[in-house]
Design a protein around this motif. Structure first.
Motif, PDB file in Angstrom:
ATOM      1  N   GLU A  30       0.839  -1.199   0.000  1.00  0.00           N
ATOM      2  CA  GLU A  30       0.000   0.000   0.000  1.00  0.00           C
ATOM      3  C   GLU A  30       0.871   1.245   0.000  1.00  0.00           C
ATOM      4  N   VAL A  31       0.446   2.257  -0.794  1.00  0.00           N
ATOM      5  CA  VAL A  31       1.172   3.516  -0.861  1.00  0.00           C
ATOM      6  C   VAL A  31       0.189   4.683  -0.752  1.00  0.00           C
ATOM      7  N   SER A  32       0.711   5.842  -0.383  1.00  0.00           N
ATOM      8  CA  SER A  32      -0.103   7.058  -0.310  1.00  0.00           C
ATOM      9  C   SER A  32       0.342   8.008  -1.422  1.00  0.00           C
ATOM     10  N   VAL A  33      -0.381   9.106  -1.576  1.00  0.00           N
ATOM     11  CA  VAL A  33      -0.087  10.080  -2.616  1.00  0.00           C
ATOM     12  C   VAL A  33       1.310  10.665  -2.405  1.00  0.00           C
ATOM     13  N   GLY A  34       2.092  10.726  -3.484  1.00  0.00           N
ATOM     14  CA  GLY A  34       3.430  11.303  -3.418  1.00  0.00           C
ATOM     15  C   GLY A  34       4.519  10.320  -3.082  1.00  0.00           C
ATOM     16  N   SER A  35       4.172   9.066  -2.805  1.00  0.00           N
ATOM     17  CA  SER A  35       5.188   8.060  -2.474  1.00  0.00           C
ATOM     18  C   SER A  35       6.039   7.749  -3.697  1.00  0.00           C
ATOM     19  N   ILE A  36       7.342   7.662  -3.492  1.00  0.00           N
ATOM     20  CA  ILE A  36       8.247   7.313  -4.583  1.00  0.00           C
ATOM     21  C   ILE A  36       8.213   5.811  -4.785  1.00  0.00           C
ATOM     22  N   LEU A  37       7.976   5.388  -6.019  1.00  0.00           N
ATOM     23  CA  LEU A  37       7.857   3.976  -6.340  1.00  0.00           C
ATOM     24  C   LEU A  37       9.157   3.434  -6.933  1.00  0.00           C
ATOM     25  N   VAL A  38       9.729   4.152  -7.908  1.00  0.00           N
ATOM     26  CA  VAL A  38      10.956   3.710  -8.581  1.00  0.00           C
ATOM     27  C   VAL A  38      11.837   4.925  -8.845  1.00  0.00           C
ATOM     28  N   ARG A  39      13.122   4.807  -8.507  1.00  0.00           N
ATOM     29  CA  ARG A  39      14.105   5.803  -8.923  1.00  0.00           C
ATOM     30  C   ARG A  39      14.934   5.150 -10.016  1.00  0.00           C
ATOM     31  N   GLN A  40      15.065   5.830 -11.162  1.00  0.00           N
ATOM     32  CA  GLN A  40      15.697   5.203 -12.317  1.00  0.00           C
ATOM     33  C   GLN A  40      16.374   6.231 -13.208  1.00  0.00           C
ATOM     34  N   ARG A  41      17.293   5.755 -14.037  1.00  0.00           N
ATOM     35  CA  ARG A  41      17.910   6.556 -15.082  1.00  0.00           C
ATOM     36  C   ARG A  41      17.308   6.089 -16.396  1.00  0.00           C
ATOM     37  N   GLY A  42      16.555   6.956 -17.044  1.00  0.00           N
ATOM     38  CA  GLY A  42      15.793   6.536 -18.215  1.00  0.00           C
ATOM     39  C   GLY A  42      14.517   5.870 -17.733  1.00  0.00           C
ATOM     40  N   THR A  43      13.674   5.465 -18.659  1.00  0.00           N
ATOM     41  CA  THR A  43      12.393   4.868 -18.262  1.00  0.00           C
ATOM     42  C   THR A  43      12.434   3.357 -18.437  1.00  0.00           C
ATOM     43  N   LYS A  44      13.107   2.668 -17.521  1.00  0.00           N
ATOM     44  CA  LYS A  44      13.078   1.207 -17.518  1.00  0.00           C
ATOM     45  C   LYS A  44      11.686   0.727 -17.158  1.00  0.00           C
ATOM     46  N   PHE A  45      11.056   1.436 -16.230  1.00  0.00           N
ATOM     47  CA  PHE A  45       9.675   1.173 -15.845  1.00  0.00           C
ATOM     48  C   PHE A  45       8.827   2.336 -16.353  1.00  0.00           C
ATOM     49  N   GLY A  46       7.658   2.011 -16.921  1.00  0.00           N
ATOM     50  CA  GLY A  46       6.754   3.045 -17.404  1.00  0.00           C
ATOM     51  C   GLY A  46       5.702   3.368 -16.363  1.00  0.00           C
TER      52      GLY A  46
END
Length: 83
Positions: A30-46
């Motif tokens: 579970e996550v709330s608004v504004g939670s960081i899901l993925v930090r990445q260089r480029g868009t490995k995850f969309g």
């Protein structure tokens, strides 16, 4: 006497700070608004439903809910499913 201190190259260089990249939440969490899901260089995850992309390609939640990772035609997506 020598005016210069004899030392290796490491004293002249600064060590780079680690960037702490990667997936920050797991599937079903579970996550709330504004939670960081993925930090990445480029868009490995969309960005899927309920997710937006920051200027450094960071994925963050725009609504409360449960994280769901899916794959659609060789592209990994991160969605937020309302419970």
């Amino acid at each position: 006497m020598s005016k210069k201190k004899a030392a290796g190259k490491l004293t002249q260089q600064k060590r780079p700070r680690p960037k702490y990249l990667g997936v920050k939440v797991s599937d079903g969490q579970e996550v709330s608004v504004g939670s960081i899901l993925v930090r990445q260089r480029g868009t490995k995850f969309g960005a899927g439903l309920g997710v937006k992309v920051g200027r450094d390609h960071t994925l963050f939640a725009t609504q409360n809910g449960v994280v769901k990772f899916t794959q659609k035609t060789n592209k990994k997506l991160v969605n937020i499913v309302s419970h």
